[in-house]
Every structure is written in C-alpha cells, then in structure tokens.
Design a protein around this motif. Structure first.
Motif, mmCIF file in Angstrom:
data_model
loop_
_atom_site.group_PDB
_atom_site.id
_atom_site.type_symbol
_atom_site.label_atom_id
_atom_site.label_comp_id
_atom_site.label_asym_id
_atom_site.label_seq_id
_atom_site.Cartn_x
_atom_site.Cartn_y
_atom_site.Cartn_z
ATOM 1 N N GLY A 1 0.770 -1.235 0.000
ATOM 2 C CA GLY A 1 0.000 0.000 0.000
ATOM 3 C C GLY A 1 0.800 1.283 0.000
ATOM 4 N N ASP A 2 2.121 1.196 0.111
ATOM 5 C CA ASP A 2 2.923 2.420 0.061
ATOM 6 C C ASP A 2 4.204 2.279 -0.754
ATOM 7 O OD1 ASP A 2 4.621 1.049 1.887
ATOM 8 O OD2 ASP A 2 3.692 2.037 3.604
ATOM 9 N N THR A 3 4.326 1.198 -1.517
ATOM 10 C CA THR A 3 5.533 0.969 -2.308
ATOM 11 C C THR A 3 5.175 0.393 -3.672
ATOM 12 O OG1 THR A 3 6.751 0.477 -0.264
ATOM 13 C CG2 THR A 3 7.812 -0.137 -2.318
ATOM 14 N N LEU A 4 5.879 0.883 -4.694
ATOM 15 C CA LEU A 4 5.680 0.368 -6.050
ATOM 16 C C LEU A 4 7.015 0.312 -6.762
ATOM 17 C CD1 LEU A 4 5.788 3.135 -8.007
ATOM 18 C CD2 LEU A 4 3.543 3.431 -7.003
ATOM 19 N N ARG A 5 7.018 -0.361 -7.907
ATOM 20 C CA ARG A 5 8.241 -0.481 -8.703
ATOM 21 C C ARG A 5 7.975 0.054 -10.099
ATOM 22 N NH1 ARG A 5 12.984 -3.350 -8.188
ATOM 23 N NH2 ARG A 5 12.163 -4.537 -6.450
ATOM 24 N N CYS A 6 8.919 0.865 -10.582
ATOM 25 C CA CYS A 6 8.845 1.430 -11.931
ATOM 26 C C CYS A 6 9.432 0.435 -12.924
ATOM 27 C CB CYS A 6 9.637 2.736 -12.007
ATOM 28 S SG CYS A 6 9.167 3.961 -10.773
ATOM 29 N N ALA A 7 9.079 0.588 -14.187
ATOM 30 C CA ALA A 7 9.569 -0.295 -15.242
ATOM 31 C C ALA A 7 11.093 -0.293 -15.335
ATOM 32 C CB ALA A 7 8.955 0.091 -16.579
ATOM 33 N N ASP A 8 11.736 0.822 -14.953
ATOM 34 C CA ASP A 8 13.204 0.882 -15.017
ATOM 35 C C ASP A 8 13.865 0.241 -13.797
ATOM 36 O OD1 ASP A 8 12.906 2.734 -12.950
ATOM 37 O OD2 ASP A 8 13.781 4.411 -14.070
ATOM 38 N N GLY A 9 13.056 -0.343 -12.894
ATOM 39 C CA GLY A 9 13.587 -1.017 -11.709
ATOM 40 C C GLY A 9 13.582 -0.172 -10.449
ATOM 41 N N THR A 10 13.345 1.122 -10.580
ATOM 42 C CA THR A 10 13.325 2.004 -9.413
ATOM 43 C C THR A 10 12.200 1.602 -8.476
ATOM 44 O OG1 THR A 10 14.165 3.848 -10.740
ATOM 45 C CG2 THR A 10 13.106 4.418 -8.653
ATOM 46 N N ARG A 11 12.526 1.465 -7.199
ATOM 47 C CA ARG A 11 11.510 1.209 -6.173
ATOM 48 C C ARG A 11 11.135 2.546 -5.555
ATOM 49 N NH1 ARG A 11 13.941 -2.614 -2.141
ATOM 50 N NH2 ARG A 11 11.978 -2.229 -1.120
ATOM 51 N N VAL A 12 9.837 2.832 -5.488
ATOM 52 C CA VAL A 12 9.346 4.097 -4.965
ATOM 53 C C VAL A 12 8.513 3.846 -3.719
ATOM 54 C CG1 VAL A 12 7.914 6.135 -5.422
ATOM 55 C CG2 VAL A 12 9.303 5.153 -7.256
ATOM 56 N N ARG A 13 8.881 4.518 -2.647
ATOM 57 C CA ARG A 13 8.139 4.504 -1.378
ATOM 58 C C ARG A 13 7.379 5.819 -1.312
ATOM 59 N NH1 ARG A 13 5.844 5.125 2.967
ATOM 60 N NH2 ARG A 13 6.240 4.025 4.897
ATOM 61 N N LEU A 14 6.058 5.768 -1.163
ATOM 62 C CA LEU A 14 5.274 6.999 -1.098
ATOM 63 C C LEU A 14 5.661 7.803 0.136
ATOM 64 C CD1 LEU A 14 1.712 5.757 -2.122
ATOM 65 C CD2 LEU A 14 3.512 6.742 -3.568
ATOM 66 N N HIS A 15 6.036 9.046 -0.087
ATOM 67 C CA HIS A 15 6.466 9.952 0.971
ATOM 68 C C HIS A 15 5.319 10.253 1.943
ATOM 69 C CE1 HIS A 15 8.232 13.456 2.918
ATOM 70 N NE2 HIS A 15 7.114 14.110 2.637
ATOM 71 N N ALA A 16 5.624 10.219 3.242
ATOM 72 C CA ALA A 16 4.735 10.645 4.328
ATOM 73 C C ALA A 16 3.464 9.823 4.446
ATOM 74 C CB ALA A 16 4.407 12.131 4.210
ATOM 75 N N VAL A 17 3.492 8.584 3.937
ATOM 76 C CA VAL A 17 2.329 7.704 3.967
ATOM 77 C C VAL A 17 2.715 6.397 4.650
ATOM 78 C CG1 VAL A 17 0.799 6.332 2.494
ATOM 79 C CG2 VAL A 17 1.303 8.695 1.900
ATOM 80 N N ALA A 18 1.821 5.885 5.485
ATOM 81 C CA ALA A 18 2.037 4.575 6.099
ATOM 82 C C ALA A 18 0.829 3.696 5.834
ATOM 83 C CB ALA A 18 2.260 4.716 7.604
ATOM 84 N N ALA A 19 1.093 2.500 5.325
ATOM 85 C CA ALA A 19 0.056 1.500 5.090
ATOM 86 C C ALA A 19 0.510 0.195 5.746
ATOM 87 C CB ALA A 19 -0.154 1.297 3.588
ATOM 88 N N ARG A 20 -0.438 -0.666 6.044
ATOM 89 C CA ARG A 20 -0.073 -1.973 6.606
ATOM 90 C C ARG A 20 0.767 -2.747 5.604
ATOM 91 N NH1 ARG A 20 -2.452 -4.154 11.169
ATOM 92 N NH2 ARG A 20 -4.022 -2.764 12.064
ATOM 93 N N GLU A 21 1.596 -3.623 6.118
ATOM 94 C CA GLU A 21 2.418 -4.481 5.276
ATOM 95 C C GLU A 21 1.547 -5.555 4.629
ATOM 96 O OE1 GLU A 21 5.531 -3.642 4.739
ATOM 97 O OE2 GLU A 21 5.359 -2.029 6.199
#
Length: 136
Positions: free
Chosen positions: A35-55
C-alpha cells in the motif's frame, strides 16, 4: 504516449523530458508491492512519501503509524490509483534502497494524498512535517 503535465511542472514538457537525475522523474509503474511501495519499469523502487500503510502480511512495523485498513485493501487501492500508469513524481529522499516521492497519476491525482483520503493509509506526521502531502 500522451503528454501529461503535473501541477508542479512549470512548463509544457513531454514526459520524456523529465530529469531522471533531479527531483522530478517519470515512473511507468510495473508493479505495486504493497500500500505504500511500487516499482517502476526501469527497476526504481518508490516509497510513497509521508504515507504509512499496513504491510502485505497485515502487520505494522514497530514505531510506524498503523492504519486500520488491511494491507490487502491498501495494496488494492494503490493498484487502482497507480497500476500500469505513468506517474509524475517528485523525489523527497531515500528509504531502504527506495526513492521516497510524492507522485501524481495520469488523471492528476496525488496518489500519496488519495491513499490517506481513502482510509487505506495514514499520514506519517514525522515526514509530512518535512514536506507535506495533500497541498493542492
């Protein structure tokens, strides 16, 4: 590819013009981790800033804010907001080998804020005080 202009981008530039080494970058979403992390096609992992979601395992890490929404619901909500889309993102830092960022989807929705407004995540005040989300 359609040209999308994010609210913080000061001039009309196509997506390809984003500076991958600067604060602003483009992310073609390849997958949503939770709920707070995704991966871009280029491999970059993005963590949404200032957001917390359950694992994904439905837990919350010690010391982290813990929303009432399930991890499955948060993951599904982020997939709905960002899955397969091209995001316009503004880098805010790093966290555990991930870029932290505030991102807007193709409809111009700030996904960090939308996750909180949907109840699937909560604002992490410690980071929100450094660079607030939901500023539109």
């Amino acid at each position: 590819m359609a040209v999308f202009l994010a609210w913080w981008w000061p001039s009309a530039k196509p997506l390809q013009a984003f500076d991958q080494n600067g604060d602003r970058f483009f992310c073609q979403v390849a997958s949503v981790t939770d709920g707070d992390t995704l991966r871009c096609a280029d491999g970059t992992r993005v963590r949404l800033h200032a957001v917390a979601a359950r694992e994904s395992d439905e837990g919350c890490s010690p010391g982290h804010p813990c929303p009432s929404a399930s991890g499955a619901a948060a993951t599904a909500a982020l997939r709905e907001l960002a899955g397969g889309q091209g995001l316009q993102c503004m880098r805010t830092g790093t966290s555990y080998n991930r870029v932290t960022a505030i991102c807007s989807n193709e409809a111009g929705v700030e996904i960090n804020c939308a996750m909180v407004q949907s109840g699937n995540a909560v604002i992490w005040e410690r980071y929100n005080s450094e660079r607030p989300i939901c500023q539109r």
